[in-house]
Scaffold this active site. Structure first.
Site, PDB file in Angstrom:
ATOM      1  N   TYR A 142     -23.069-111.199  68.612  1.00 48.24           N
ATOM      2  CA  TYR A 142     -22.661-111.701  67.300  1.00 48.24           C
ATOM      3  C   TYR A 142     -22.919-110.582  66.302  1.00 48.24           C
ATOM      4  O   TYR A 142     -24.062-110.234  66.037  1.00 48.24           O
ATOM      5  CB  TYR A 142     -23.464-112.966  66.973  1.00 48.24           C
ATOM      6  CG  TYR A 142     -23.215-113.590  65.613  1.00 48.24           C
ATOM      7  CD1 TYR A 142     -22.205-113.157  64.763  1.00 48.24           C
ATOM      8  CD2 TYR A 142     -23.992-114.662  65.194  1.00 48.24           C
ATOM      9  CE1 TYR A 142     -21.987-113.744  63.533  1.00 48.24           C
ATOM     10  CE2 TYR A 142     -23.791-115.262  63.964  1.00 48.24           C
ATOM     11  CZ  TYR A 142     -22.789-114.803  63.131  1.00 48.24           C
ATOM     12  OH  TYR A 142     -22.590-115.392  61.915  1.00 48.24           O
ATOM     13  N   LYS A 170     -18.510-111.926  68.882  1.00 50.48           N
ATOM     14  CA  LYS A 170     -18.093-112.672  67.699  1.00 50.48           C
ATOM     15  C   LYS A 170     -18.139-111.679  66.544  1.00 50.48           C
ATOM     16  O   LYS A 170     -19.200-111.229  66.137  1.00 50.48           O
ATOM     17  CB  LYS A 170     -19.032-113.845  67.430  1.00 50.48           C
ATOM     18  CG  LYS A 170     -18.725-114.562  66.114  1.00 50.48           C
ATOM     19  CD  LYS A 170     -19.783-115.596  65.743  1.00 50.48           C
ATOM     20  CE  LYS A 170     -19.476-116.160  64.357  1.00 50.48           C
ATOM     21  NZ  LYS A 170     -20.489-117.125  63.885  1.00 50.48           N
ATOM     22  N   VAL A 211     -15.006-118.467  67.065  1.00 50.52           N
ATOM     23  CA  VAL A 211     -16.246-119.192  66.799  1.00 50.52           C
ATOM     24  C   VAL A 211     -16.115-119.700  65.372  1.00 50.52           C
ATOM     25  O   VAL A 211     -16.245-118.944  64.413  1.00 50.52           O
ATOM     26  CB  VAL A 211     -17.488-118.308  66.990  1.00 50.52           C
ATOM     27  CG1 VAL A 211     -18.767-119.114  66.739  1.00 50.52           C
ATOM     28  CG2 VAL A 211     -17.511-117.728  68.407  1.00 50.52           C
TER      29      VAL A 211
END
Length: 302
Positions: A142, A170, A211
């Site tokens: 992320y 992400k 996401v």
């Protein structure tokens, strides 16, 4: 299309909703409401859920609450592969333990921030992801340099992928140009849309998942938008995107938790309050989110 949709082999693809966590007025977790929310999202066309992300207020949860949220999500989803818990922690060993807990619960993947207690260098970042990967559950990195101050650049992501530590990223930097460099340096690394308000740009650039924040309030419309975008159907995607963008941009704001929860309340879902230090929305921001949500409902989004 099949390569761009959810499947049990790559269960981090498709629309994975970063779930807001319903709280009661006394700020306790309403696990029954959360289970119902997870079921509803999947019924509405979303592929899976991401509990214990920033939107799920994981930083404010006790260890017991955090573990139970994961178990609740797995049971409600009906298939643990559809659950990708956030496993962020200050310590790498702690992230690994959360990844192991996710694996024991049957989750298909986990989402992991880089070390965020300080500005970690590349060596520390690579060691952090390698440690979490030892749990044996696929790790999605992320990248949120705005909040963590640690930037997972395309080059670093390529090295993390080469290390065998991550399967996807992400991408929340907001810099859509990075999509092309990531694809060049690490063609097998899956790119996931990390911010709602760059969805179309990253979908066109080759993203294979999202996401997502605003599907908490508008799952069916957001699902239609995502599928049109990744299919390259701009005639369908662009009008939807423009219509929803006044809402989607709140996903990138500091108050995103409260904004999305307010939208949920307004459309008849249960968002509820947020735990401190997040405070209730007031004044101009609340009015803007309320107006944008009501307009989306009036336009026919649901």
């Amino acid at each position: 299309m099949t390569a761009l949709t959810w499947n049990s082999t790559r269960p981090w693809r498709g629309i994975m909703v970063a779930t807001a966590l319903p709280l009661r007025d006394d700020l306790s977790v309403d696990h029954d409401a959360y289970a119902q929310h997870v079921r509803w999202l999947i019924e509405q066309g979303c592929d899976g859920v991401v509990p214990n992300g920033s939107l799920g207020e994981y930083q404010t949860l006790t260890d017991e609450e955090r573990a139970r949220v994961v178990r609740t999500a797995v049971e409600a989803a009906g298939d643990g592969a559809r659950v990708m818990p956030g496993v962020a922690a200050y310590g790498s060993a702690e992230s690994r333990r959360w990844a192991e807990q996710a694996g024991e619960a049957g989750c298909g993947s986990v989402l992991l921030l880089p070390p965020n207690a300080y500005r970690a260098d590349e060596r520390a970042v690579r060691a952090h992801y390698a440690e979490a990967a030892k749990a044996g559950v696929p790790v999605v990195a992320y990248n949120n340099p705005l909040d963590t101050k640690v930037d997972l650049t395309p080059g670093l992501l390529a090295r993390l992928h080469q290390d065998g530590s991550i399967v996807a990223v992400k991408e929340f930097s907001g810099d859509v140009r990075r999509a092309y460099e990531i694809a060049e340096l690490a063609p097998e690394l899956d790119l996931l849309i990390g911010a709602d308000d760059v969805l179309l740009e990253l979908a066109v650039a080759g993203a294979v998942g999202w996401v997502a924040g605003y599907p908490n309030a508008f799952p069916a419309t957001c699902a239609a938008l995502y599928h049109a975008a990744v299919a390259g159907d701009l005639d369908t995607a662009l009008p939807l995107y423009k219509s929803l963008h006044p809402l989607l941009r709140w996903d990138s704001k500091t108050e995103f938790v409260q904004c999305i929860k307010l939208s949920m309340d307004l459309v008849g879902r249960h968002g509820g309050p947020a735990r401190p230090p997040r405070s209730p929305l007031t004044g101009e921001i609340e009015a803007e989110v309320r107006a944008a949500t009501e307009k989306a409902v009036a336009t026919g989004h649901h």
